[in-house]
Each structure stands twice: as C-alpha cells, then as structure tokens.
Design an enzyme around this catalytic site. Structure first.
Site, PDB file in Angstrom:
ATOM      1  N   SER A 106      -6.763 112.450  77.140  1.00 29.20           N
ATOM      2  CA  SER A 106      -5.787 113.534  77.107  1.00 29.20           C
ATOM      3  C   SER A 106      -5.948 114.327  75.818  1.00 29.20           C
ATOM      4  O   SER A 106      -6.446 113.805  74.810  1.00 29.20           O
ATOM      5  CB  SER A 106      -4.382 112.919  77.138  1.00 29.20           C
ATOM      6  OG  SER A 106      -3.399 113.883  76.835  1.00 29.20           O
ATOM      7  N   TYR A 119       1.800 106.814  73.653  1.00 29.64           N
ATOM      8  CA  TYR A 119       0.886 107.494  74.592  1.00 29.64           C
ATOM      9  C   TYR A 119      -0.344 107.995  73.832  1.00 29.64           C
ATOM     10  O   TYR A 119      -1.478 107.787  74.256  1.00 29.64           O
ATOM     11  CB  TYR A 119       1.627 108.651  75.271  1.00 29.64           C
ATOM     12  CG  TYR A 119       0.812 109.371  76.320  1.00 29.64           C
ATOM     13  CD1 TYR A 119       0.584 108.787  77.564  1.00 29.64           C
ATOM     14  CD2 TYR A 119       0.277 110.634  76.076  1.00 29.64           C
ATOM     15  CE1 TYR A 119      -0.162 109.443  78.537  1.00 29.64           C
ATOM     16  CE2 TYR A 119      -0.470 111.300  77.042  1.00 29.64           C
ATOM     17  CZ  TYR A 119      -0.679 110.705  78.270  1.00 29.64           C
ATOM     18  OH  TYR A 119      -1.426 111.355  79.229  1.00 29.64           O
TER      19      TYR A 119
HETATM   20  N1  NAP Z   1      -0.339 115.507  83.967  1.00 33.33           N
HETATM   21  C1  NAP Z   1      -0.730 115.811  82.736  1.00 33.33           C
HETATM   22  O1  NAP Z   1      -0.286 116.817  82.141  1.00 33.33           O
HETATM   23  C2  NAP Z   1      -1.761 114.954  82.034  1.00 33.33           C
HETATM   24  C3  NAP Z   1      -2.222 115.388  80.782  1.00 33.33           C
HETATM   25  C4  NAP Z   1      -3.178 114.636  80.123  1.00 33.33           C
HETATM   26  C5  NAP Z   1      -3.655 113.462  80.705  1.00 33.33           C
HETATM   27  N2  NAP Z   1      -3.181 113.052  81.906  1.00 33.33           N
HETATM   28  C6  NAP Z   1      -3.714 111.794  82.452  1.00 33.33           C
HETATM   29  O2  NAP Z   1      -4.157 111.999  83.780  1.00 33.33           O
HETATM   30  C7  NAP Z   1      -4.063 110.760  84.515  1.00 33.33           C
HETATM   31  C8  NAP Z   1      -3.365 111.018  85.837  1.00 33.33           C
HETATM   32  O3  NAP Z   1      -2.015 111.383  85.556  1.00 33.33           O
HETATM   33  P1  NAP Z   1      -1.114 112.282  86.524  1.00 33.33           P
HETATM   34  O4  NAP Z   1      -0.750 113.494  85.786  1.00 33.33           O
HETATM   35  O5  NAP Z   1      -1.749 112.364  87.875  1.00 33.33           O
HETATM   36  O6  NAP Z   1       0.178 111.336  86.550  1.00 33.33           O
HETATM   37  P2  NAP Z   1       1.112 110.900  87.762  1.00 33.33           P
HETATM   38  O7  NAP Z   1       1.354 112.013  88.662  1.00 33.33           O
HETATM   39  O8  NAP Z   1       2.279 110.222  87.097  1.00 33.33           O
HETATM   40  O9  NAP Z   1       0.207 109.794  88.479  1.00 33.33           O
HETATM   41  C9  NAP Z   1      -0.106 108.588  87.823  1.00 33.33           C
HETATM   42  C10 NAP Z   1      -0.925 107.718  88.753  1.00 33.33           C
HETATM   43  O10 NAP Z   1      -1.149 106.455  88.098  1.00 33.33           O
HETATM   44  C11 NAP Z   1      -0.757 105.398  88.988  1.00 33.33           C
HETATM   45  N3  NAP Z   1      -0.203 104.293  88.211  1.00 33.33           N
HETATM   46  C12 NAP Z   1       0.760 104.350  87.249  1.00 33.33           C
HETATM   47  N4  NAP Z   1       1.060 103.107  86.826  1.00 33.33           N
HETATM   48  C13 NAP Z   1       0.276 102.259  87.533  1.00 33.33           C
HETATM   49  C14 NAP Z   1       0.141 100.846  87.553  1.00 33.33           C
HETATM   50  N5  NAP Z   1       0.879 100.039  86.770  1.00 33.33           N
HETATM   51  N6  NAP Z   1      -0.761 100.298  88.411  1.00 33.33           N
HETATM   52  C15 NAP Z   1      -1.500 101.083  89.227  1.00 33.33           C
HETATM   53  N7  NAP Z   1      -1.418 102.419  89.256  1.00 33.33           N
HETATM   54  C16 NAP Z   1      -0.539 103.001  88.417  1.00 33.33           C
HETATM   55  C17 NAP Z   1       0.334 106.039  89.872  1.00 33.33           C
HETATM   56  O11 NAP Z   1       0.473 105.370  91.132  1.00 33.33           O
HETATM   57  P3  NAP Z   1       1.734 104.383  91.416  1.00 33.33           P
HETATM   58  O12 NAP Z   1       2.942 104.974  90.757  1.00 33.33           O
HETATM   59  O13 NAP Z   1       1.823 104.299  92.902  1.00 33.33           O
HETATM   60  O14 NAP Z   1       1.337 103.079  90.819  1.00 33.33           O
HETATM   61  C18 NAP Z   1      -0.231 107.458  90.085  1.00 33.33           C
HETATM   62  O15 NAP Z   1      -1.185 107.450  91.111  1.00 33.33           O
HETATM   63  C19 NAP Z   1      -3.298 109.792  83.585  1.00 33.33           C
HETATM   64  O16 NAP Z   1      -4.201 108.928  82.935  1.00 33.33           O
HETATM   65  C20 NAP Z   1      -2.638 110.724  82.568  1.00 33.33           C
HETATM   66  O17 NAP Z   1      -2.384 110.078  81.341  1.00 33.33           O
HETATM   67  C21 NAP Z   1      -2.246 113.778  82.581  1.00 33.33           C
END
Ligand code: NAP
Length: 231
Positions: A106, A119
């Site tokens: 990130s 984080y």
């Molecule tokens: N959105 C942003 O602005 C942003 C920015 C920088 C980096 N990121 C990174 O991008 C990646 C994807 O994030 P996103 O934005 O798509 O977030 P999101 O919408 O909250 O999705 C998170 C995903 O991780 C899974 N997850 C969370 N805890 C888990 C666990 N204990 N075991 C298995 N699966 C788990 C969730 O599935 P379940 O809840 O069903 O387990 C979901 O599929 C992450 O690594 C995040 O840090 C996101």
C-alpha cells in the site's frame, strides 16, 4: 481464491468471464495454523505458479484504542501469513524454475499517518519483505511483484473513512480509483514483467513529495490530525 466468506456470485463472475475453473476456499488467514494446514493440503493436490497475497485488514485509530486481538489479526493477515505462504509455496516454484509472488502492499507502507501505525507497519514490512525476496530469488525463475496500492473504492475504503474521520480531516483522500482501473495497471505490470506496480496521478506525486520533502508532507498531514477530536 481464499477468504473467510464464500460468495457464490464472485465465483460465477469469474467462471463466466474467463472460462477458467475457479474455486473459492474458506480459510481464516489470521490463523497461522489454519493457513498452514490449508496451504499444505493445496500443495499436495495442485501445482502453484502464482501466489497473490491480496487479503488485508485495516486498522485506523489511536494505538491505545485498538483491541489487541485486532492488532494480532492485522499483523497476521497482512504480513505474517504472506511470509508463511511464500515460505510454503516457494520450494515447488523453485523446483519448477517458474513462479510469481504478488504482494498487495500500500502507499501506507511508504506514507505514515497518525492512526495508521499498525496497518503501515504491516504494509511497510510487506514492502521490504518483497524487495528482499526479489534479490534472494534472482536466477531461480521465480519473481515477485510488489503492489504499492493507492486508495481504491472497496469496502476497505468505506471502513477507512469511518475509522480515520474520528481523528482526521479526510479531504486529502479524494484521489481514489475504481478496482477495475487498478486491476488493469496490475495486469500491465504482469505483462511487462515488472517488479513494482506504482499508482499514477496525484498519488504518485504524493509519494514523490513524501520521499523527497518529508517535513513538508508531515506538516500537511499534521494539519489534518486532531488527537482529541470529538472528545
Ligand atoms: N482499498 C484501498 O484503498 C486499499 C489501499 C491500499 C492497499 N489495499 C490493499 O488491497 C488489498 C485488498 O483490499 P480491499 O480494498 O479489496 O479490501 P476489502 O474490500 O476489505 O477486502 C478484503 C479481502 O480480504 C479478505 N480477508 C480479510 N480478512 C481475512 C481473513 N482473516 N482470512 C481470509 N481472508 C480475509 C476479505 O474476505 P472475507 O472478509 O470474506 O474474509 C476480502 O476478500 C488489501 O491487502 C489492502 O490492504 C487496499
């Protein structure tokens, strides 16, 4: 695909679109034992060419307000489990002289905001882990791709706005992009065999400012932060 919940609509979306066989497995990646068991079962039955550590948890509050369980889960999902899974899948990739490990870090691994400490620690850790692995894997046929992911319009962004607004003005967060846009950029990086996928636009400018004029960046961020907001 692995997550805690199994969403059948996601499954049909991928199956219809790409005609690939997609399976979704339920596993809690915050549980290191469960993750190890799951990975070992997969290794016994499947050839793994690509490991995409994408799952992530967000924390966004003053450190003293964070539950210890939440801190541990975030450290595990964002950093410890990606290291564990890489360790488990790597031997067969090295044996096959082929593999790609994609780690979703990130901009928070480079920027540092108040309320982002845990984080940011996980994403900063994942960034250095990936860069170090890339050097270590030179000549093996296995590579890494590090994603310096910007603000994306997902559920996590909704949570971020809710959590961070307790102590910060969030007007600097206007530069978010749609998941599809970021996926396109990731796919381009994969096609070009790049090692790092950086965001473009104003987020890239922010990264540059943070790296080269950290004091100015800090000043801007600290104007947005209020420790005792709402109290
Ligand atoms: N959105 C942003 O602005 C942003 C920015 C920088 C980096 N990121 C990174 O991008 C990646 C994807 O994030 P996103 O934005 O798509 O977030 P999101 O919408 O909250 O999705 C998170 C995903 O991780 C899974 N997850 C969370 N805890 C888990 C666990 N204990 N075991 C298995 N699966 C788990 C969730 O599935 P379940 O809840 O069903 O387990 C979901 O599929 C992450 O690594 C995040 O840090 C996101």
């Amino acid at each position: 695909m692995v997550s805690r919940s199994i969403n059948e609509s996601v499954l049909s979306h991928f199956s219809d679109k790409n005609k690939h066989k997609v399976q979704i497995h339920s596993c809690d990646l915050s549980n290191l034992e469960q993750s190890t068991q799951f990975a070992n079962k997969l290794i016994d039955s499947t050839r793994i060419d690509v490991l995409f550590n994408n799952a992530g948890l967000l924390t966004g509050d003053l450190l003293e307000n964070l539950e210890l369980d939440k801190i541990t889960a975030t450290l595990n999902v964002n950093l410890n489990t990606p290291i564990l899974l890489t360790r488990l899948f790597l031997p067969s990739m090295i044996k096959n002289k082929f593999g790609l490990i994609i780690n979703n870090a990130s901009v928070s691994g480079e920027f540092y905001f108040p309320c982002a400490q845990v984080y940011a620690a996980t994403k900063g850790g994942l960034t250095l882990f990936t860069k170090s692995m890339q050097l270590e894997l030179k000549g093996t046929g296995v590579n890494t791709l590090l994603l310096i992911t910007p603000g994306i319009e997902t559920k996590m962004m909704e949570q971020l706005k809710e959590d961070y607004s307790k102590h910060m003005e969030l007007d600097f967060l206007s530069q978010t992009i749609k998941p599809e846009e970021w996926v396109d950029q990731i796919m381009k990086s994969v096609d070009k065999d790049e090692r790092i996928c950086y965001p473009s636009g104003s987020t890239r400018v922010g990264l540059f400012l943070n790296r080269h004029t950290p004091k100015m960046f800090e000043k801007i961020i600290m104007k947005k932060f209020e420790r005792n907001k709402n109290s």
